[in-house]
Design a protein around this motif. Structure first.
Motif, PDB file in Angstrom:
ATOM      1  N   VAL A   1      -5.410  -4.786  -0.288  1.00 29.37           N
ATOM      2  CA  VAL A   1      -4.055  -4.276  -0.076  1.00 29.37           C
ATOM      3  C   VAL A   1      -3.989  -3.348   1.144  1.00 29.37           C
ATOM      4  CG1 VAL A   1      -2.190  -2.955  -1.149  1.00 29.37           C
ATOM      5  CG2 VAL A   1      -3.555  -4.541  -2.506  1.00 29.37           C
ATOM      6  N   PHE A   2      -5.039  -2.558   1.362  1.00 28.18           N
ATOM      7  CA  PHE A   2      -5.042  -1.612   2.489  1.00 28.18           C
ATOM      8  C   PHE A   2      -5.752  -2.222   3.691  1.00 28.18           C
ATOM      9  CE2 PHE A   2      -6.769   2.740   4.017  1.00 28.18           C
ATOM     10  CZ  PHE A   2      -5.802   2.795   5.009  1.00 28.18           C
TER      11      PHE A   2
ATOM     12  N   ALA B   1      -8.185  -1.756  -2.799  1.00 28.51           N
ATOM     13  CA  ALA B   1      -7.991  -1.204  -1.449  1.00 28.51           C
ATOM     14  C   ALA B   1      -8.411  -2.202  -0.369  1.00 28.51           C
ATOM     15  CB  ALA B   1      -8.758   0.105  -1.304  1.00 28.51           C
TER      16      ALA B   1
ATOM     17  N   TRP C   1       0.823  -1.216   0.000  1.00 26.85           N
ATOM     18  CA  TRP C   1       0.000   0.000   0.000  1.00 26.85           C
ATOM     19  C   TRP C   1       0.856   1.266   0.000  1.00 26.85           C
ATOM     20  CZ3 TRP C   1      -4.700   1.247  -1.223  1.00 26.85           C
ATOM     21  CH2 TRP C   1      -5.267   2.430  -0.767  1.00 26.85           C
TER      22      TRP C   1
ATOM     23  N   PHE D   1      -2.075  -4.305   4.599  1.00 25.77           N
ATOM     24  CA  PHE D   1      -1.477  -3.191   5.338  1.00 25.77           C
ATOM     25  C   PHE D   1      -1.937  -3.213   6.804  1.00 25.77           C
ATOM     26  CE2 PHE D   1      -1.648   1.183   6.901  1.00 25.77           C
ATOM     27  CZ  PHE D   1      -0.429   1.710   6.505  1.00 25.77           C
TER      28      PHE D   1
END
Ligand code: FES
Length: 385
Positions: free
Chosen positions: A323-324, A320, A209, A328
């Motif tokens: 990945v986020f 998102a 991210w 992350f």
């Protein structure tokens, strides 16, 4: 109100962080915060997705309290998940709805009104059971908004919903997506991790991210208060540093990507993080379930018009979210699980933590009982003086 934390106010935290002596290692500077292992009750909390609450009860734990959520006649109801008769969970899978608007305990058939919690029938004691109307199970105010169920566990009257919900989420046209999971670790470690300036630059340095931006090695930072929020303001970013006797840092290629991390990170009570990007906002809540775990709510919110909202929805579900909100924030999860403080030895970037604790100490709402106790303590102090 915009109130920059001045030097005088920030000094105790900085001294604690930088002086070479033992320093303050416990949390006695923040006694209310220290005691709040189960959070602060006088707030609205998001606890579940609306779409997941149907006519079958769902058992959850919030601020140490067991709660049963159920949808009846289109409305979500929240009840203390404990039958007052012998303590069986009302959400037990053998419990049932025998009359509209009520819920019957599976053990002896005590039947409660879902809206008021009043015992309206004790089926196994006949229609004239004298216990009816004399027993009540606690019910909690509920709101459904932006696809979420929110509950109020406070002992005082429920505050206006808008007092506790960030304005982006009150926008009826905003697209709201996210994840709700239960995670290990005390809620305070989660909130502190979210606002922790040092970790953002180090723990996440290899995260996919953050690969797109050049991460600073360190920054000159101020913590400011802005309405209900406390915000990290980075006055100057430093992308490299020379450490005397050690050499230069960094030399790694991930630091050579483009600069420009313009996100604004803020935190507010009762433990709500906002990361503001140029077009959308990310939110996190750490809602204490017990002292050892919490419900972790992550939301991505945007309103830039119908078509851009749709594009954002696609961006979230294809990128998102994984990945986020996934990879992350899993790095954060691992740290929240293993944090074990106090004792602790703070350093300069931890001013973000100490200012958050100071804000909580000053501003967290008190329950009516706490207010009475504080008035009594003040009277006692005045007598002694
Ligand atoms: Fe619920 Fe007896 S324990 S009715």
């Amino acid at each position: 109100m915009t109130d920059t934390v001045d030097e005088e106010q920030a000094r105790p935290a900085r001294r604690q962080a930088t002086v070479g002596g033992p320093g303050r290692r416990d949390w006695s500077t923040w006694p209310r915060y220290e005691k709040a292992a189960l959070g602060f009750r006088e707030y609205w909390y998001p606890v579940a997705w609306s779409r997941k609450i149907g006519s079958k009860p769902r058992a959850i734990q919030v601020l140490g309290e067991k709660i049963m959520l159920i949808r009846d006649g289109g409305e979500v109801r929240a009840l203390h998940d404990r039958c007052p008769h012998r303590g069986v969970p009302l959400s037990h899978k053998m419990s049932s709805q025998e009359f509209p608007g009520t819920w019957s305990c599976c053990y002896h058939g005590w039947t409660f009104d879902l809206e008021t919690g009043v015992l309206v029938a004790a089926i196994t004691d006949g229609p004239e059971s004298p216990i009816c109307g004399k027993v009540t199970v606690r019910t909690y105010p509920v709101q459904e908004a932006r696809g979420l169920v929110w509950v109020w566990l406070g002992d005082g009257p429920a505050r206006p919903f808008a007092d506790d919900v960030p304005e982006e989420l009150l926008d009826p046209d905003a697209v709201v997506v996210g994840r709700i999971t239960v995670r290990d670790g005390n809620w305070r470690f989660g909130a502190e991790n979210g606002f922790d300036d040092g970790h953002a630059k180090w723990l996440h340095r290899n995260a996919l991210w953050t690969k797109r931006v050049k991460m600073p090695v360190w920054s000159e930072m101020k913590v400011i208060r802005d309405g209900p929020w406390i915000t990290r303001r980075k006055d100057k970013m430093h992308y490299s540093a020379s450490f005397p006797g050690l050499g230069d840092f960094p030399k790694k290629k991930w630091y050579r990507r483009r600069e420009g991390n313009k996100t604004k990170v803020s935190l507010r009570l009762p433990g709500t993080l906002r990361v503001k990007y140029a077009e959308w906002s990310h939110f996190e809540w750490w809602v204490a379930a017990t002292a050892e775990n919490h419900t972790y709510v992550q939301l991505a919110v945007m309103n830039q018009g119908k078509w851009r909202n749709r594009k954002f929805w696609l961006y979230y579900w294809t990128w998102a979210r994984w990945v986020f909100h996934g990879m992350f924030n899993d790095e954060d999860r691992l740290m929240v699980e293993v944090t074990d403080a106090p004792p602790e030895r703070l350093y300069r970037p931890d001013v973000s933590l100490t200012e958050w604790r100071r804000m909580v100490e000053e501003e967290a709402r008190r329950s009516p009982v706490e207010e009475v106790k504080e008035r009594q303590a003040e009277k006692r102090r005045a007598k002694h003086d």
